[in-house]
Every structure is written in structure tokens, then in C-alpha cells.
Design a protein around this motif. Structure first.
Motif, PDB file in Angstrom:
ATOM      1  N   LEU A   1      -6.476  -9.733  -8.795  1.00  0.00           N
ATOM      2  CA  LEU A   1      -5.216  -9.029  -8.986  1.00  0.00           C
ATOM      3  C   LEU A   1      -5.441  -7.516  -8.934  1.00  0.00           C
ATOM      4  O   LEU A   1      -4.692  -6.786  -8.295  1.00  0.00           O
ATOM      5  N   ARG A   2      -6.509  -7.039  -9.568  1.00  0.00           N
ATOM      6  CA  ARG A   2      -6.834  -5.609  -9.532  1.00  0.00           C
ATOM      7  C   ARG A   2      -7.073  -5.165  -8.090  1.00  0.00           C
ATOM      8  O   ARG A   2      -6.579  -4.129  -7.655  1.00  0.00           O
ATOM      9  N   SER A   3      -7.814  -5.952  -7.336  1.00  0.00           N
ATOM     10  CA  SER A   3      -8.105  -5.616  -5.948  1.00  0.00           C
ATOM     11  C   SER A   3      -6.824  -5.541  -5.119  1.00  0.00           C
ATOM     12  O   SER A   3      -6.626  -4.602  -4.347  1.00  0.00           O
ATOM     13  N   GLU A   4      -5.942  -6.521  -5.283  1.00  0.00           N
ATOM     14  CA  GLU A   4      -4.685  -6.520  -4.530  1.00  0.00           C
ATOM     15  C   GLU A   4      -3.791  -5.355  -4.953  1.00  0.00           C
ATOM     16  O   GLU A   4      -3.121  -4.745  -4.123  1.00  0.00           O
ATOM     17  N   LEU A   5      -3.814  -5.039  -6.236  1.00  0.00           N
ATOM     18  CA  LEU A   5      -3.025  -3.927  -6.725  1.00  0.00           C
ATOM     19  C   LEU A   5      -3.531  -2.607  -6.143  1.00  0.00           C
ATOM     20  O   LEU A   5      -2.743  -1.763  -5.728  1.00  0.00           O
ATOM     21  N   LEU A   6      -4.846  -2.436  -6.080  1.00  0.00           N
ATOM     22  CA  LEU A   6      -5.406  -1.225  -5.483  1.00  0.00           C
ATOM     23  C   LEU A   6      -5.024  -1.109  -4.011  1.00  0.00           C
ATOM     24  O   LEU A   6      -4.708  -0.016  -3.517  1.00  0.00           O
ATOM     25  N   HIS A   7      -5.030  -2.230  -3.305  1.00  0.00           N
ATOM     26  CA  HIS A   7      -4.595  -2.240  -1.902  1.00  0.00           C
ATOM     27  C   HIS A   7      -3.138  -1.798  -1.805  1.00  0.00           C
ATOM     28  O   HIS A   7      -2.772  -0.973  -0.957  1.00  0.00           O
TER      29      HIS A   7
ATOM     30  N   ALA B   1       0.305   5.919   1.347  1.00  0.00           N
ATOM     31  CA  ALA B   1       0.604   6.213   2.757  1.00  0.00           C
ATOM     32  C   ALA B   1       2.115   6.333   2.963  1.00  0.00           C
ATOM     33  O   ALA B   1       2.581   7.208   3.701  1.00  0.00           O
ATOM     34  N   LYS B   2       2.881   5.483   2.286  1.00  0.00           N
ATOM     35  CA  LYS B   2       4.347   5.559   2.405  1.00  0.00           C
ATOM     36  C   LYS B   2       4.873   6.848   1.791  1.00  0.00           C
ATOM     37  O   LYS B   2       5.812   7.451   2.311  1.00  0.00           O
ATOM     38  N   TRP B   3       4.273   7.285   0.672  1.00  0.00           N
ATOM     39  CA  TRP B   3       4.704   8.546   0.063  1.00  0.00           C
ATOM     40  C   TRP B   3       4.413   9.706   0.993  1.00  0.00           C
ATOM     41  O   TRP B   3       5.213  10.630   1.104  1.00  0.00           O
TER      42      TRP B   3
END
Length: 193
Positions: A85-91, A98-100
Motif C-alpha cells: 500500500l505504501r509503494s502504491e501510494l508513493l506511485h 506531475a499533474k500539479w
């Protein structure tokens, strides 16, 4: 939901129903939309991962709904227990950064019309479906759109009227139907290229 000033106040919030705009707030009350989120979206992750509040921000409901909120400590514990979950959240956070950057580019470079189109397309992305058109129910007011993209309400009205004349949107008091998403995206892309 509202401005946060300390990490102890930062909460991870998952949107179950409704749609929200995450906005940055100035001391004078001006705001800029950082992102719009709907069911399955979340906010507060940056403050939790950075271990500090990301600044003055608020979650403003476009269509109020139900949310699930966790304290900083509880969410940090979940992330420690579930490394994937941490890994996916960091992704997701990297993708959001990038969107910002894209949003900052839009506000700094694009014409008012293209900024309006970009905002309408961002709102359209919150709706399910992959057809060439989408209806934005409970669409933001002209004042709200103007404040989100840094132009006057009169300019928003003028550009929406032009888009109606071109057949690219159909609008009523609180609904806007984008009738040709591919063409709208192409108009914004043409200005960027």
C-alpha cells in the motif's frame, strides 16, 4: 474538512461518495484547485508521507458525500503493516506531482479559453464512461470556475457562450454537457503544442 496547520491535524481521507476539489488557499482567501476527486479518490496523503502539513489547503465539496478519515498515526501504522500500500501510494503521489506541474503550466501559459477547457475536462474525468460526451451534473458556477482558473466571471460566461455556439457544450443552470471530448482535448493540446 478545511485548512490544516500541523501534522497532528493531517488526516488521510478516502472519498466514498460525492466529489471534492482540493484547493490551496491564500491568506486573502484566493484559491487554486490542485485536483478534483470523486469516489475512490483520497487526500491528506502528502502531509502524512512528508510528516508535515502541506500548507493551507481545503477540501471543498462540489457534491457533498461520505468520506472515511484516519488520523496521521493510524494511517502511518497501516502503511507500516502493508508495504505494498505504501509503494502504491508513493506511485500515486509521484503521479499527482506531475499533474500539479501540469496545472501550474496551464495557469501560467494557457489562454483563458484553454484554461476553462482544461478545467471542464478535469471535471469530466471524474465521471465514468468512455464515450465522446459527458454531462457534468451540479456543475460549478461561473464564479467558481473563474476563481479556479484565474479569470473573470464575465470571461467564463463569454467563453462558455462561444463553446455553446460552436456546439461543443450544452449548458443549463447547473449542468454542462461536453458534447465532443476528443475535440475539446485536441483544442487544449493544440495550444500547448
Amino acid at each position: 474538512m478545511g485548512a490544516r496547520t500541523a501534522v497532528e491535524e493531517v488526516r488521510f481521507t478516502l472519498v466514498l461518495t460525492g466529489t471534492y476539489r482540493i484547493v490551496a488557499l491564500s491568506a486573502e482567501g484566493a484559491r487554486v484547485t490542485l485536483r478534483s476527486i470523486g469516489p475512490g479518490g483520497y487526500f491528506g496523503e502528502v502531509g502524512i508521507l512528508a510528516k508535515k502539513a502541506p500548507g493551507n489547503w481545503a477540501a471543498i465539496p462540489d457534491k457533498a458525500g461520505d468520506v472515511l478519515s484516519m488520523s496521521h498515526a493510524d494511517f502511518a501504522e497501516v502503511l507500516d503493516r502493508v508495504p505494498r500500500l505504501r509503494s502504491e501510494l508513493l506511485h500515486d503521489v509521484a503521479s499527482q506531482a506531475a499533474k500539479w506541474a501540469e496545472r501550474i503550466f496551464e495557469l501560467a501559459i494557457l489562454s483563458p479559453r484553454a484554461r476553462l477547457l482544461s478545467e471542464l475536462l478535469r471535471l469530466a474525468d471524474l465521471h465514468e464512461g468512455d464515450g465522446p460526451q459527458v454531462m457534468l451534473c451540479s456543475a460549478p458556477t461561473h464564479d467558481t470556475l473563474a476563481s479556479e482558473i484565474g479569470i473573470t466571471r464575465e470571461a467564463v460566461s463569454r467563453h462558455l457562450k462561444s463553446l455553446r455556439t460552436e456546439g461543443l457544450i450544452i449548458s443549463s443552470r447547473r449542468e454542462i454537457t461536453l458534447t465532443d471530448l476528443p475535440r475539446l482535448r485536441a483544442l487544449v493540446k493544440a495550444e500547448i503544442d
